[in-house]
Design a protein around this motif. Sequence first.
Motif, PDB file in Angstrom:
ATOM      1  N   ARG A 140       0.855  -1.179   0.000  1.00  0.00           N
ATOM      2  CA  ARG A 140       0.000   0.000   0.000  1.00  0.00           C
ATOM      3  C   ARG A 140       0.891   1.229   0.000  1.00  0.00           C
ATOM      4  O   ARG A 140       1.872   1.287   0.748  1.00  0.00           O
ATOM      5  N   ALA A 141       0.522   2.194  -0.813  1.00  0.00           N
ATOM      6  CA  ALA A 141       1.298   3.440  -0.864  1.00  0.00           C
ATOM      7  C   ALA A 141       1.222   4.151   0.484  1.00  0.00           C
ATOM      8  O   ALA A 141       0.144   4.301   1.051  1.00  0.00           O
ATOM      9  N   GLY A 142       2.361   4.543   1.006  1.00  0.00           N
ATOM     10  CA  GLY A 142       2.413   5.292   2.254  1.00  0.00           C
ATOM     11  C   GLY A 142       2.523   4.397   3.468  1.00  0.00           C
ATOM     12  O   GLY A 142       3.603   4.254   4.034  1.00  0.00           O
ATOM     13  N   ALA A 143       1.415   3.841   3.887  1.00  0.00           N
ATOM     14  CA  ALA A 143       1.398   3.018   5.099  1.00  0.00           C
ATOM     15  C   ALA A 143       0.440   1.852   4.912  1.00  0.00           C
ATOM     16  O   ALA A 143      -0.541   1.962   4.177  1.00  0.00           O
ATOM     17  N   VAL A 144       0.732   0.749   5.578  1.00  0.00           N
ATOM     18  CA  VAL A 144      -0.133  -0.429   5.494  1.00  0.00           C
ATOM     19  C   VAL A 144      -0.627  -0.755   6.895  1.00  0.00           C
ATOM     20  O   VAL A 144       0.141  -0.788   7.852  1.00  0.00           O
ATOM     21  N   SER A 145      -1.925  -0.978   7.003  1.00  0.00           N
ATOM     22  CA  SER A 145      -2.533  -1.258   8.292  1.00  0.00           C
ATOM     23  C   SER A 145      -2.281  -2.693   8.714  1.00  0.00           C
ATOM     24  O   SER A 145      -2.009  -3.568   7.880  1.00  0.00           O
ATOM     25  N   VAL A 146      -2.422  -2.952  10.016  1.00  0.00           N
ATOM     26  CA  VAL A 146      -2.357  -4.326  10.504  1.00  0.00           C
ATOM     27  C   VAL A 146      -3.674  -5.045  10.232  1.00  0.00           C
ATOM     28  O   VAL A 146      -3.778  -6.251  10.430  1.00  0.00           O
ATOM     29  N   ILE A 147      -4.669  -4.303   9.797  1.00  0.00           N
ATOM     30  CA  ILE A 147      -5.951  -4.891   9.414  1.00  0.00           C
ATOM     31  C   ILE A 147      -5.893  -5.194   7.920  1.00  0.00           C
ATOM     32  O   ILE A 147      -5.526  -4.330   7.123  1.00  0.00           O
ATOM     33  N   PRO A 148      -6.277  -6.396   7.522  1.00  0.00           N
ATOM     34  CA  PRO A 148      -6.150  -6.783   6.109  1.00  0.00           C
ATOM     35  C   PRO A 148      -7.241  -6.183   5.227  1.00  0.00           C
ATOM     36  O   PRO A 148      -8.167  -6.853   4.816  1.00  0.00           O
ATOM     37  N   VAL A 149      -7.111  -4.916   4.917  1.00  0.00           N
ATOM     38  CA  VAL A 149      -8.139  -4.234   4.138  1.00  0.00           C
ATOM     39  C   VAL A 149      -8.080  -4.646   2.676  1.00  0.00           C
ATOM     40  O   VAL A 149      -7.006  -4.903   2.124  1.00  0.00           O
ATOM     41  N   ALA A 150      -9.246  -4.669   2.050  1.00  0.00           N
ATOM     42  CA  ALA A 150      -9.338  -5.102   0.652  1.00  0.00           C
ATOM     43  C   ALA A 150      -8.643  -4.136  -0.289  1.00  0.00           C
ATOM     44  O   ALA A 150      -8.284  -4.515  -1.411  1.00  0.00           O
ATOM     45  N   SER A 151      -8.451  -2.901   0.125  1.00  0.00           N
ATOM     46  CA  SER A 151      -7.861  -1.903  -0.762  1.00  0.00           C
ATOM     47  C   SER A 151      -6.353  -2.026  -0.886  1.00  0.00           C
ATOM     48  O   SER A 151      -5.743  -1.334  -1.697  1.00  0.00           O
ATOM     49  N   ASN A 152      -5.747  -2.916  -0.097  1.00  0.00           N
ATOM     50  CA  ASN A 152      -4.329  -3.216  -0.310  1.00  0.00           C
ATOM     51  C   ASN A 152      -4.166  -3.947  -1.646  1.00  0.00           C
ATOM     52  O   ASN A 152      -5.102  -4.563  -2.160  1.00  0.00           O
ATOM     53  N   TYR A 153      -2.967  -3.891  -2.192  1.00  0.00           N
ATOM     54  CA  TYR A 153      -2.613  -4.844  -3.242  1.00  0.00           C
ATOM     55  C   TYR A 153      -2.212  -6.145  -2.539  1.00  0.00           C
ATOM     56  O   TYR A 153      -1.495  -6.118  -1.533  1.00  0.00           O
ATOM     57  N   TRP A 154      -2.665  -7.264  -3.099  1.00  0.00           N
ATOM     58  CA  TRP A 154      -2.412  -8.569  -2.486  1.00  0.00           C
ATOM     59  C   TRP A 154      -1.784  -9.528  -3.481  1.00  0.00           C
ATOM     60  O   TRP A 154      -2.111  -9.509  -4.674  1.00  0.00           O
ATOM     61  N   GLY A 155      -0.903 -10.385  -2.966  1.00  0.00           N
ATOM     62  CA  GLY A 155      -0.419 -11.488  -3.762  1.00  0.00           C
ATOM     63  C   GLY A 155      -1.390 -12.651  -3.696  1.00  0.00           C
ATOM     64  O   GLY A 155      -2.417 -12.589  -3.009  1.00  0.00           O
ATOM     65  N   GLN A 156      -1.039 -13.722  -4.392  1.00  0.00           N
ATOM     66  CA  GLN A 156      -1.940 -14.877  -4.468  1.00  0.00           C
ATOM     67  C   GLN A 156      -1.749 -15.827  -3.302  1.00  0.00           C
ATOM     68  O   GLN A 156      -2.571 -16.726  -3.084  1.00  0.00           O
ATOM     69  N   GLY A 157      -0.674 -15.653  -2.544  1.00  0.00           N
ATOM     70  CA  GLY A 157      -0.421 -16.481  -1.383  1.00  0.00           C
ATOM     71  C   GLY A 157       0.527 -17.636  -1.657  1.00  0.00           C
ATOM     72  O   GLY A 157       0.631 -18.130  -2.786  1.00  0.00           O
ATOM     73  N   THR A 158       1.222 -18.052  -0.602  1.00  0.00           N
ATOM     74  CA  THR A 158       2.102 -19.219  -0.674  1.00  0.00           C
ATOM     75  C   THR A 158       1.886 -20.046   0.585  1.00  0.00           C
ATOM     76  O   THR A 158       1.804 -19.502   1.689  1.00  0.00           O
ATOM     77  N   GLN A 159       1.781 -21.354   0.409  1.00  0.00           N
ATOM     78  CA  GLN A 159       1.454 -22.237   1.524  1.00  0.00           C
ATOM     79  C   GLN A 159       2.696 -22.560   2.349  1.00  0.00           C
ATOM     80  O   GLN A 159       3.742 -22.936   1.791  1.00  0.00           O
ATOM     81  N   VAL A 160       2.567 -22.412   3.653  1.00  0.00           N
ATOM     82  CA  VAL A 160       3.600 -22.837   4.594  1.00  0.00           C
ATOM     83  C   VAL A 160       2.981 -23.893   5.504  1.00  0.00           C
ATOM     84  O   VAL A 160       1.951 -23.647   6.127  1.00  0.00           O
ATOM     85  N   THR A 161       3.606 -25.061   5.546  1.00  0.00           N
ATOM     86  CA  THR A 161       3.126 -26.138   6.396  1.00  0.00           C
ATOM     87  C   THR A 161       4.257 -26.584   7.310  1.00  0.00           C
ATOM     88  O   THR A 161       5.344 -26.918   6.836  1.00  0.00           O
ATOM     89  N   VAL A 162       3.986 -26.554   8.612  1.00  0.00           N
ATOM     90  CA  VAL A 162       4.987 -26.936   9.601  1.00  0.00           C
ATOM     91  C   VAL A 162       4.512 -28.215  10.281  1.00  0.00           C
ATOM     92  O   VAL A 162       3.454 -28.231  10.913  1.00  0.00           O
TER      93      VAL A 162
END
Length: 126
Positions: free
Chosen positions: A102-124
Amino acid sequence: QVQLVESGGGLVQAGGSLRLSCTASRLTFNQYAQYALAWFRQAPGKEREFVARISWNGDRTDYADSVKGRFTISRDNGKSTVYLQMNSLKPEDTAVYYCAARAGAVSVIPVASNYWGQGTQVTVSS
Protein backbone atom coordinates in the motif's frame (compact mmCIF):
# COMPACT_ATOMS: atom_id res chain seq x y z
CA GLN A 1 -2.16 -2.39 -11.55
CA VAL A 2 0.46 -3.62 -9.10
CA GLN A 3 1.13 -7.35 -9.16
CA LEU A 4 2.64 -9.19 -6.23
CA VAL A 5 4.00 -12.73 -6.50
CA GLU A 6 5.00 -14.71 -3.42
CA SER A 7 7.39 -17.65 -3.35
CA GLY A 8 9.36 -19.71 -0.88
CA GLY A 9 6.62 -21.60 0.90
CA GLY A 10 6.77 -25.31 1.54
CA LEU A 11 6.77 -28.11 4.08
CA VAL A 12 9.18 -27.89 7.00
CA GLN A 13 9.58 -29.62 10.34
CA ALA A 14 8.97 -27.77 13.58
CA GLY A 15 12.05 -25.80 14.52
CA GLY A 16 13.05 -25.30 10.92
CA SER A 17 13.30 -22.17 8.79
CA LEU A 18 11.88 -20.78 5.58
CA ARG A 19 12.33 -17.52 3.72
CA LEU A 20 9.39 -16.12 1.83
CA SER A 21 9.81 -13.61 -0.98
CA CYS A 22 7.30 -11.30 -2.61
CA THR A 23 8.23 -9.48 -5.79
CA ALA A 24 6.24 -6.60 -7.21
CA SER A 25 5.86 -5.81 -10.87
CA ARG A 26 4.47 -2.85 -12.80
CA LEU A 27 6.13 -0.38 -10.45
CA THR A 28 9.17 1.76 -11.06
CA PHE A 29 11.93 1.81 -8.48
CA ASN A 30 10.75 5.17 -7.16
CA GLN A 31 7.13 4.02 -7.00
CA TYR A 32 8.00 0.82 -5.15
CA ALA A 33 10.08 2.79 -2.66
CA GLN A 34 6.92 4.70 -1.65
CA TYR A 35 5.01 1.53 -0.74
CA ALA A 36 4.75 0.08 2.73
CA LEU A 37 4.74 -3.72 2.68
CA ALA A 38 3.36 -6.39 4.94
CA TRP A 39 2.86 -10.10 5.40
CA PHE A 40 -0.41 -11.63 6.54
CA ARG A 41 -1.42 -15.26 6.95
CA GLN A 42 -4.60 -17.26 6.95
CA ALA A 43 -5.01 -20.70 8.46
CA PRO A 44 -7.92 -22.96 7.49
CA GLY A 45 -11.14 -21.80 9.10
CA LYS A 46 -9.56 -18.66 10.51
CA GLU A 47 -9.50 -14.98 9.65
CA ARG A 48 -6.56 -13.48 7.80
CA GLU A 49 -4.17 -12.07 10.38
CA PHE A 50 -1.29 -9.63 10.44
CA VAL A 51 2.23 -11.07 10.69
CA ALA A 52 4.71 -8.27 9.98
CA ARG A 53 5.06 -4.96 8.18
CA ILE A 54 7.84 -2.66 7.04
CA SER A 55 7.71 1.03 6.28
CA TRP A 56 8.37 2.50 2.85
CA ASN A 57 11.97 3.34 3.73
CA GLY A 58 12.60 0.26 5.84
CA ASP A 59 13.31 2.14 9.04
CA ARG A 60 10.31 0.79 10.90
CA THR A 61 9.11 -2.77 11.34
CA ASP A 62 6.26 -4.21 13.39
CA TYR A 63 5.44 -7.80 14.25
CA ALA A 64 2.56 -9.77 15.64
CA ASP A 65 3.30 -10.95 19.17
CA SER A 66 3.04 -14.55 18.01
CA VAL A 67 6.06 -14.20 15.67
CA LYS A 68 8.16 -11.59 17.45
CA GLY A 69 11.73 -12.78 17.87
CA ARG A 70 11.30 -15.58 15.31
CA PHE A 71 10.37 -13.78 12.07
CA THR A 72 12.17 -10.93 10.35
CA ILE A 73 10.78 -8.75 7.57
CA SER A 74 13.11 -6.91 5.20
CA ARG A 75 12.96 -5.29 1.79
CA ASP A 76 15.23 -4.74 -1.20
CA ASN A 77 13.87 -1.85 -3.22
CA GLY A 78 16.36 -2.49 -6.01
CA LYS A 79 14.71 -5.87 -6.55
CA SER A 80 11.16 -4.70 -5.71
CA THR A 81 11.07 -7.53 -3.20
CA VAL A 82 10.04 -7.97 0.41
CA TYR A 83 11.20 -10.95 2.43
CA LEU A 84 9.98 -12.80 5.50
CA GLN A 85 12.64 -14.87 7.22
CA MET A 86 10.90 -17.38 9.45
CA ASN A 87 12.92 -19.24 12.07
CA SER A 88 11.97 -21.64 14.86
CA LEU A 89 8.79 -22.50 13.01
CA LYS A 90 5.90 -24.05 14.93
CA PRO A 91 2.94 -26.11 13.72
CA GLU A 92 0.68 -23.15 14.54
CA ASP A 93 2.54 -21.13 11.89
CA THR A 94 0.92 -23.33 9.24
CA ALA A 95 -1.09 -21.07 6.93
CA VAL A 96 -1.22 -19.47 3.52
CA TYR A 97 1.02 -16.43 3.66
CA TYR A 98 0.11 -13.32 1.69
CA CYS A 99 2.09 -10.20 1.02
CA ALA A 100 0.37 -6.83 0.83
CA ALA A 101 1.41 -3.45 -0.46
CA ARG A 102 0.00 0.00 0.00
CA ALA A 103 1.30 3.44 -0.86
CA GLY A 104 2.41 5.29 2.25
CA ALA A 105 1.40 3.02 5.10
CA VAL A 106 -0.13 -0.43 5.49
CA SER A 107 -2.53 -1.26 8.29
CA VAL A 108 -2.36 -4.33 10.50
CA ILE A 109 -5.95 -4.89 9.41
CA PRO A 110 -6.15 -6.78 6.11
CA VAL A 111 -8.14 -4.23 4.14
CA ALA A 112 -9.34 -5.10 0.65
CA SER A 113 -7.86 -1.90 -0.76
CA ASN A 114 -4.33 -3.22 -0.31
CA TYR A 115 -2.61 -4.84 -3.24
CA TRP A 116 -2.41 -8.57 -2.49
CA GLY A 117 -0.42 -11.49 -3.76
CA GLN A 118 -1.94 -14.88 -4.47
CA GLY A 119 -0.42 -16.48 -1.38
CA THR A 120 2.10 -19.22 -0.67
CA GLN A 121 1.45 -22.24 1.52
CA VAL A 122 3.60 -22.84 4.59
CA THR A 123 3.13 -26.14 6.40
CA VAL A 124 4.99 -26.94 9.60
CA SER A 125 4.91 -30.55 10.75
CA SER A 126 5.31 -31.56 14.38
